[in-house]
Each structure stands twice: as structure tokens, then as C-alpha cells.
Motif scaffolding. Structure first.
Motif, PDB file in Angstrom:
ATOM      1  N   GLU A  16       0.862  -1.180   0.000  1.00 34.05           N
ATOM      2  CA  GLU A  16       0.000   0.000   0.000  1.00 34.05           C
ATOM      3  C   GLU A  16       0.902   1.235   0.000  1.00 34.05           C
ATOM      4  O   GLU A  16       1.647   1.454   0.953  1.00 34.05           O
TER       5      GLU A  16
ATOM      6  N   THR B  37      -6.184   9.008   7.086  1.00 32.81           N
ATOM      7  CA  THR B  37      -5.770   7.991   8.045  1.00 32.81           C
ATOM      8  C   THR B  37      -5.293   6.769   7.279  1.00 32.81           C
ATOM      9  O   THR B  37      -5.624   6.581   6.098  1.00 32.81           O
ATOM     10  N   ILE B  38      -4.518   5.939   7.963  1.00 34.75           N
ATOM     11  CA  ILE B  38      -3.965   4.721   7.369  1.00 34.75           C
ATOM     12  C   ILE B  38      -4.369   3.560   8.269  1.00 34.75           C
ATOM     13  O   ILE B  38      -4.170   3.602   9.486  1.00 34.75           O
ATOM     14  N   ASP B  39      -4.941   2.521   7.676  1.00 34.96           N
ATOM     15  CA  ASP B  39      -5.535   1.431   8.452  1.00 34.96           C
ATOM     16  C   ASP B  39      -4.557   0.776   9.418  1.00 34.96           C
ATOM     17  O   ASP B  39      -4.938   0.396  10.530  1.00 34.96           O
ATOM     18  N   CYS B  40      -3.289   0.642   9.021  1.00 32.62           N
ATOM     19  CA  CYS B  40      -2.333  -0.074   9.871  1.00 32.62           C
ATOM     20  C   CYS B  40      -1.824   0.787  11.025  1.00 32.62           C
ATOM     21  O   CYS B  40      -1.043   0.308  11.853  1.00 32.62           O
TER      22      CYS B  40
ATOM     23  N   PRO C 257      -3.807   2.756  13.522  1.00 37.62           N
ATOM     24  CA  PRO C 257      -4.976   3.295  14.218  1.00 37.62           C
ATOM     25  C   PRO C 257      -4.551   4.282  15.299  1.00 37.62           C
ATOM     26  O   PRO C 257      -3.558   4.082  15.989  1.00 37.62           O
TER      27      PRO C 257
END
Length: 310
Positions: free
Chosen positions: A107, A150-153, A155
Motif C-alpha cells: 500500500e 488515516t492509514i488502516d495499519c 490506528p
């Protein structure tokens, strides 16, 4: 928020492989009090397990090997890299993507301008399509009204892109036509404790929107490329001024610009750390007068393996 300095040098590293300036010769021979450094890159995490990699330098394989959390070994093939953020499309910040091909798909967050460069002038996105689908591009917004994501990994972390005026790389189709998004800084905020980092390894000038952002950050990790603007010329290894390469020197000497030290002196709140340091810069020498001058101004010099927690 955990911040790991994977690499702290400018392009070419320190010592630079083909350079025999006083600094490179001294560190190579062990006659200078200085640490070798790899090319600029950091990693940020909210939990110490999943990491956002900022820039993928040509030295990325060695950098990952030197930082154990990047190999959590939860499976036969594994990595601690959850996402990659590109601050620009420069060679020394993007070539490492090729070294990460075995782990595709990755990603990758970047601006439209960076994506354009990396699908045309240096088409790394196109090349890596042949490795398990390659790179999944995620857009970094740089519109004045929408620049948060934001970036999922990660939080609990909020990312705010800050456009910086700079030229695109020499291979860019718009090299002589700068656009917002060619180079960015990043404000990273921990939404749990409110602490924030401002990261900008390529900072050519203090634009009007930067003082407020930088003054409110808890830590600054900013451009430390050159001590003086004409340093490359002074060292006999080049003919370019720092300002023409998109870097604000520490002293401003050799240019019409006020230097980074003078600006950082106006800020009371943040911890101040310089990164992306060129091999010619005397601040690499730990017992140099220039390093002592930084210490008098409470300015630190990043090194490979440095850890910061906010």
C-alpha cells in the motif's frame, strides 16, 4: 507514537561511495568522530508492531535488517511494513520500492504529482505490476481544504499533508513547472494523547503557512542537508546551491535566505531534530564547532537507529 530513524543521510549516504571530501575520507579512515549513515527514511507506528514507512531509500534492505520490529516473523513470509508514504519522487526516496518487490502488493500513499512521476519519468509503479500486483496506490490529498487522511495499519494516528514549494526530480515531465504535491511535509498526530510530529526532509524555505504548523508540533524532524548554502561548491564536490536543490541551509551563509537555525530559534515548544544530512555537512562530526553551535541552540542531529516516542 513511536518514530524510528532508519536512515538519516541525504542522497548517497555517508560516506558517499564515490566521494573523497574531507568528511567522507575521515569517516572511512576512522580519523573523524562521526557515524556512517544510510539514506533518509523513517518509520512510524501507533502500536510498535505495524509500521508506516516514510520513503523507500536505496538502503532499505539494510535498514530493515537493522530494525528488528520490521521482521515480526508471524508467518513464513512477513514484514512489519503496513504502508509506505512517499514525500516526493526523488531517486533517493523511491528506488527502495524496487528492493521490496518480493513483498508486493504494498500500500503506497503519494500525491498525484508523485504518482505521475513514478508512472512516467521513473515508472516504478508500472515495473512492479509484474510482482504479485505491484503497488496499490492511495492518494495523499494536498488541496487546502482536504489534506487529512488515516492509514488502516496505524490506528490512532492522523496524517496531514503539508505542500512544500520545490522542484520535481530531473526526470519528471514537469521538472520546470512546479506543482503542489511535488514535495510535502507531514504532520502526524496521535489522536490519543494529542502529541504530534512534523516531518519534512526536503524544506527549501519557510513558507507563510509553516510557522504556525511547526510551532504547535511536539517534535520537528526537518531538513538538515547543508550547513551553508554554497557548501557543495565550498567543498569542491559540486556547483549547485542548496536553495536550487530545495534545501534550506542551517546558517543561510552563502545565500540571501535566513537559515534554519535562526528560524528554529523562534519556536519554543518543539523538540528540534535535523535529518537528511549531506555528506559534506560539518555537523556530521560530533566534536566539530558546528555541532557545538547546534547544541547551543538545542538542535539535535538524527542518526541511524535513533528512536523517538511521543
Amino acid at each position: 507514537m513511536k518514530i524510528q530513524i532508519l536512515g538519516s543521510a541525504a542522497g548517497g549516504g555517508f560516506p558517499q561511495w564515490n566521494c573523497n571530501c574531507d568528511n567522507c575520507t575521515g569517516v572511512r579512515n576512522g580519523t573523524l568522530n562521526a557515524k556512517p549513515r544510510t539514506q533518509s527514511s523513517i518509520a512510524v507506528s501507533s502500536n510498535g508492531v505495524d509500521w508506516v514507512l516514510f520513503n523507500a531509500s536505496p538502503d532499505i534492505r539494510a535498514q530493515l535488517a537493522d530494525f528488528a520490529p520490521m521482521q515480526p516473523a508471524r508467518a513464513k513470509r512477513d514484514t512489519g511494513i503496513g504502508a509506505i508514504v512517499l514525500m516526493d519522487s526523488q531517486i533517493d526516496h523511491t528506488t527502495g520500492l524496487l528492493m521490496l518487490r518480493e513483498g508486493c502488493p504494498h500500500e503506497v500513499w503519494c500525491t498525484d504529482m508523485v504518482y505521475q512521476d513514478l508512472t512516467t519519468g521513473f515508472p516504478v509503479f508500472n515495473m512492479l505490476e509484474h510482482w504479485n500486483g505491484g503497488l496499490n496506490r492511495m492518494q495523499i490529498p494536498v488541496d487546502e481544504s482536504v489534506n487529512r487522511f488515516t492509514i488502516d495499519c496505524a490506528p490512532g494516528l492522523e496524517f496531514i499533508a503539508v505542500p512544500l514549494r520545490s522542484s520535481a526530480p530531473p526526470y519528471s515531465p514537469h521538472r520546470n513547472d512546479p506543482h503542489p504535491g511535488d514535495n510535502i511535509g507531514m504532520l502526524i498526530r496521535d489522536t490519543g494523547n494529542g502529541k504530534s510530529l512534523f516531518y519534512a526532509p526536503g524544506l527549501g524555505r519557510i513558507e507563510s503557512h509553516l510557522p504556525n504548523i511547526m510551532s504547535e508540533a511536539d517534535c520537528l524532524l526537518v531538513d538538515g542537508t547543508l550547513w551553508r548554502d554554497d557548501e557543495m561548491i565550498h567543498a569542491g564536490v559540486g556547483d549547485k546551491l542548496g536553495v536550487h536543490m530545495g534545501h534550506l541551509s542551517q546558517t543561510g551563509e552563502g545565500s540571501d535566505e535566513e537559515g534554519m537555525i535562526a528560524f528554529l530559534d523562534t519556536l519554543e515548544k518543539p523538540r528540534k531534530v535535523l535529518i537528511h544530512i549531506n555528506n559534506t555537512n560539518p555537523i556530521l562530526i560530533e566534536d566539530s564547532p558546528e555541532r557545538a553551535e547546534l547544541a547551543r541552540h538545542d538542535i539535535e542531529v538524527a542518526y541511524d537507529g535513533m528512536s523517538i516516542e511521543l
